[in-house]
Design a protein around this motif. Sequence first.
Motif, PDB file in Angstrom:
ATOM      1  N   LEU A   7       0.852  -1.082   0.056  1.00 45.14           N
ATOM      2  CA  LEU A   7       0.515   0.246  -0.017  1.00 45.14           C
ATOM      3  C   LEU A   7       0.947   1.555   0.163  1.00 45.14           C
ATOM      4  O   LEU A   7       1.622   1.421   0.364  1.00 45.14           O
ATOM      5  CB  LEU A   7      -0.680  -0.317   0.993  1.00 45.14           C
ATOM      6  N   VAL A   8       0.702   1.856  -1.235  1.00 50.34           N
ATOM      7  CA  VAL A   8       1.863   3.052  -1.231  1.00 50.34           C
ATOM      8  C   VAL A   8       0.870   4.383  -1.088  1.00 50.34           C
ATOM      9  O   VAL A   8      -0.681   4.333  -1.748  1.00 50.34           O
ATOM     10  CB  VAL A   8       1.608   3.678  -2.005  1.00 50.34           C
ATOM     11  N   THR A   9       0.687   4.992  -0.246  1.00 47.46           N
ATOM     12  CA  THR A   9      -0.220   6.614  -0.135  1.00 47.46           C
ATOM     13  C   THR A   9       0.775   7.864   0.398  1.00 47.46           C
ATOM     14  O   THR A   9       1.482   7.408   0.699  1.00 47.46           O
ATOM     15  CB  THR A   9      -0.822   5.981   2.027  1.00 47.46           C
TER      16      THR A   9
ATOM     17  N   LYS B 170       2.749  -2.380 -11.573  1.00 52.92           N
ATOM     18  CA  LYS B 170       0.649  -2.354 -12.353  1.00 52.92           C
ATOM     19  C   LYS B 170      -0.027  -1.793 -11.449  1.00 52.92           C
ATOM     20  O   LYS B 170       0.320  -2.416  -9.677  1.00 52.92           O
ATOM     21  CB  LYS B 170       0.401  -3.865 -11.804  1.00 52.92           C
ATOM     22  N   VAL B 171      -0.300  -0.378 -11.035  1.00 46.28           N
ATOM     23  CA  VAL B 171      -0.973   1.024  -9.770  1.00 46.28           C
ATOM     24  C   VAL B 171      -1.842   0.262  -9.710  1.00 46.28           C
ATOM     25  O   VAL B 171      -2.655   0.530 -11.020  1.00 46.28           O
ATOM     26  CB  VAL B 171       0.114   1.398 -10.279  1.00 46.28           C
ATOM     27  N   LEU B 172      -2.844  -0.081  -8.817  1.00 47.37           N
ATOM     28  CA  LEU B 172      -4.300   0.303  -8.837  1.00 47.37           C
ATOM     29  C   LEU B 172      -4.262   1.976  -7.817  1.00 47.37           C
ATOM     30  O   LEU B 172      -3.695   1.959  -6.761  1.00 47.37           O
ATOM     31  CB  LEU B 172      -4.541  -0.314  -8.252  1.00 47.37           C
ATOM     32  N   ARG B 173      -4.480   2.869  -8.931  1.00 46.45           N
ATOM     33  CA  ARG B 173      -5.089   4.117  -8.132  1.00 46.45           C
ATOM     34  C   ARG B 173      -6.901   4.103  -7.969  1.00 46.45           C
ATOM     35  O   ARG B 173      -7.898   3.969  -7.900  1.00 46.45           O
ATOM     36  CB  ARG B 173      -4.652   5.644  -8.888  1.00 46.45           C
ATOM     37  N   VAL B 174      -6.777   4.101  -5.952  1.00 47.74           N
ATOM     38  CA  VAL B 174      -7.606   5.257  -5.634  1.00 47.74           C
ATOM     39  C   VAL B 174      -8.053   6.081  -5.095  1.00 47.74           C
ATOM     40  O   VAL B 174      -7.494   6.235  -4.091  1.00 47.74           O
ATOM     41  CB  VAL B 174      -8.237   3.273  -3.765  1.00 47.74           C
ATOM     42  N   GLY B 175      -9.411   6.520  -5.162  1.00 47.32           N
ATOM     43  CA  GLY B 175      -9.865   7.653  -5.161  1.00 47.32           C
ATOM     44  C   GLY B 175     -10.811   8.104  -5.556  1.00 47.32           C
ATOM     45  O   GLY B 175     -10.861   7.151  -7.094  1.00 47.32           O
ATOM     46  N   ASN B 176     -10.952   9.214  -5.223  1.00 45.91           N
ATOM     47  CA  ASN B 176     -11.976  10.957  -6.361  1.00 45.91           C
ATOM     48  C   ASN B 176     -11.126  10.709  -7.504  1.00 45.91           C
ATOM     49  O   ASN B 176     -10.182  11.403  -8.248  1.00 45.91           O
ATOM     50  CB  ASN B 176     -12.567  11.721  -5.504  1.00 45.91           C
ATOM     51  N   PRO B 177     -11.705  10.190  -8.900  1.00 40.46           N
ATOM     52  CA  PRO B 177     -11.514  10.168 -10.032  1.00 40.46           C
ATOM     53  C   PRO B 177     -11.142  11.845 -10.451  1.00 40.46           C
ATOM     54  O   PRO B 177     -10.428  11.682 -11.311  1.00 40.46           O
ATOM     55  CB  PRO B 177     -12.393   9.950 -11.029  1.00 40.46           C
TER      56      PRO B 177
ATOM     57  N   ALA C 222      -3.441  -5.676  -9.044  1.00 39.73           N
ATOM     58  CA  ALA C 222      -2.388  -4.682  -8.954  1.00 39.73           C
ATOM     59  C   ALA C 222      -1.334  -5.593  -7.915  1.00 39.73           C
ATOM     60  O   ALA C 222      -1.089  -6.446  -6.878  1.00 39.73           O
ATOM     61  CB  ALA C 222      -3.196  -3.776  -7.980  1.00 39.73           C
ATOM     62  N   ARG C 223       0.065  -4.705  -8.359  1.00 41.21           N
ATOM     63  CA  ARG C 223       0.976  -4.926  -7.775  1.00 41.21           C
ATOM     64  C   ARG C 223       1.671  -4.002  -6.388  1.00 41.21           C
ATOM     65  O   ARG C 223       1.853  -4.207  -5.168  1.00 41.21           O
ATOM     66  CB  ARG C 223       2.364  -5.028  -7.826  1.00 41.21           C
ATOM     67  N   VAL C 224       0.822  -2.629  -6.408  1.00 37.04           N
ATOM     68  CA  VAL C 224       0.465  -1.629  -6.031  1.00 37.04           C
ATOM     69  C   VAL C 224      -0.636  -0.963  -5.538  1.00 37.04           C
ATOM     70  O   VAL C 224      -1.238  -0.514  -6.916  1.00 37.04           O
ATOM     71  CB  VAL C 224       1.673  -0.078  -6.381  1.00 37.04           C
TER      72      VAL C 224
END
Length: 634
Positions: free
Chosen positions: A236-238, A258-265, A335-337
């Motif tokens: 987890l990267v924050t 491979k990054v999965l970006r979580v948040g308000n688009p 996702a890796r990250v």
Amino acid sequence: MPSLSRLQRLIGLIDREFDYERHQYEESFQNSEFKIQNSFVPGCRYPVEPVDWHRNAFDQIILTVNCSVSDDIGNDEFEPGKTVRFFYKKDDGSIHEFPHQCYIDSVAPGSLGLRVVGQNAVQSILDSSRAHFLGLRLGIDATSYQVMKSALQEAIRRDDENFVRLRETLVGTLSPRFRELPRVSCPWLNPSQADAVQRVLEARDVAIVHGPPGTGKTTTLVEAIIETLQRENQVLVTAPSNVAVDWISEQLMHRGVKVLRVGNPVRISDEMLDCSYERRYAAHPDFAELWGIRKRLRELSASPKTEANANYLRKLRYRQTELEIKIHTEIFDEARVVASTLIGCANQVMSGRRFATLFIDEAAQALEPACWNAILRCSKVVFSGDYQQLPPTVKCPAVAHDGLSTTLMERVAEEKPSCVSMLTIQYRMNRLIMGFPSRWFYGGRLQAAPQVSDRLLSPIDCPVTWIDTTACGFSEQVNGVTTSKSNPQEARLLIHTLKDYIDAIGPSRIDDELTDFGIITPYKAQARLIRRLLKMNYFLKRYRRRITVNTVDGFQGQERDVIVISMVRDNDDGTIGFLRDLRRMNVAMTRAKMKLIIIGNIDTLSRHRFYRELIEYIRDNGEIIEVPIPQQDM
């Protein structure tokens, strides 16, 4: 446990900070002397005109609002994702605020796109706009406060062994643990960077990468993440801000991670949008079937309630749930990250997710309660940042004084120094620009890399200059609306100085080298004034695209070939306000690569030991230029 009482105390500080912000918000428009028209008001746009609305790809209502272009271009507080509310002035001068909370979806010159919850709310706003002049003001982000408070409460309640061990290491009396590992080979890193990566891998509980300006903190952190992924399936990267999360995510993506970006688009950068959870969800091969099922369910909800229909609905809902779980699981498993802001870790799509290692970038700007929202999901924490630069924003001075502005990274570094790895070779500044910040803030440990050590725009240039305005008779002023300070005469001197410097170096050299400039000042009012003067200066017009004007806060993380600092404060009693926060000056000075120019009253500033020693350093290693008379022609 002392750690629990400390976390409980943080809950009290968060409550006080929220109460202070809410009180300031409620009082801001109740002052009878407050005038909206013809004055700049922070966090306010007036008048605005709602014109139409539409639904976006996520079936959300977007209301388009026309408004005047902000006079404070480049430092506007209206940003995508922020909360706003409509208001209008009544005949008696009081302010009526709409109950509907809106969110900024997009920002363009002369218009805003607002996400509004509920069609009735949109209609109410449009109807009111026919009878009143409407305005917009930034609202309070109550959700973030609630997330932080809930995280602290959960950190106090949690009693599983692994988390308790981590909690007591971070805020209790337990010492950090380390394991011995074979030395990793990173020949492209310098020795201090390689040591930091090794220490991150060997840490079992916590590690800190302390990266002073220009030392390659992001490069080191990316390498530490990639090396960690050789040993773990996912991390987890924050970071405290969307900009910081996007930046580190982009660097990882460029390395093939491979990054999965979580948040308000609406708050995710264009480059990272394709990695967002929403985009990945909509692009999943099974989404078309899921969309069809949802459409069919809406249609059947209006059909007669028969037993056959009921059985069919149950089958559809079962398949809907099955597909939703499948898509969600596969998106995360690929996702890796997983990347998110600290507050964004409370997003419902993160529910139940756990990680072995958490990386917090720009941790020196993160409120401690926000960090706990991410720490709850992990077994090990890696902080990265520089606690000698700007601290997190705390609006209530008393709450900041009582400890909320002190970050968890800073506390751990002070109490558990064995987990700190400091980067010591910087690749940004001429060694004479670096010299004083290194001595004052970093124990003289910084070294300039050979390729930047003596770099100048011109062989005859001096890298550090202080222009002394003591004899000029300048005076600071207070902006009546914002209480921010400005110094008009010093601002005009700055424009004059920049023009003279470009003339001295030679416009052709400036053009050939594509030299860029940064103008920094501690005060927003001075920044706005300098921008206006810059627009009016014919000579500087051709360089305007390469000149950035902003406050210290707006410049953190950036760099320019030439930096000019307007100190503003000019008085007889040596009052310097928040210039006493020396970390601001550290940020301002260390943005410069080849030339640093400081403009200010030496008599006013030298009452403080830091500025007195800085001035002596510049006398010995740079140049002091005294402006002998008021510059009437500037």
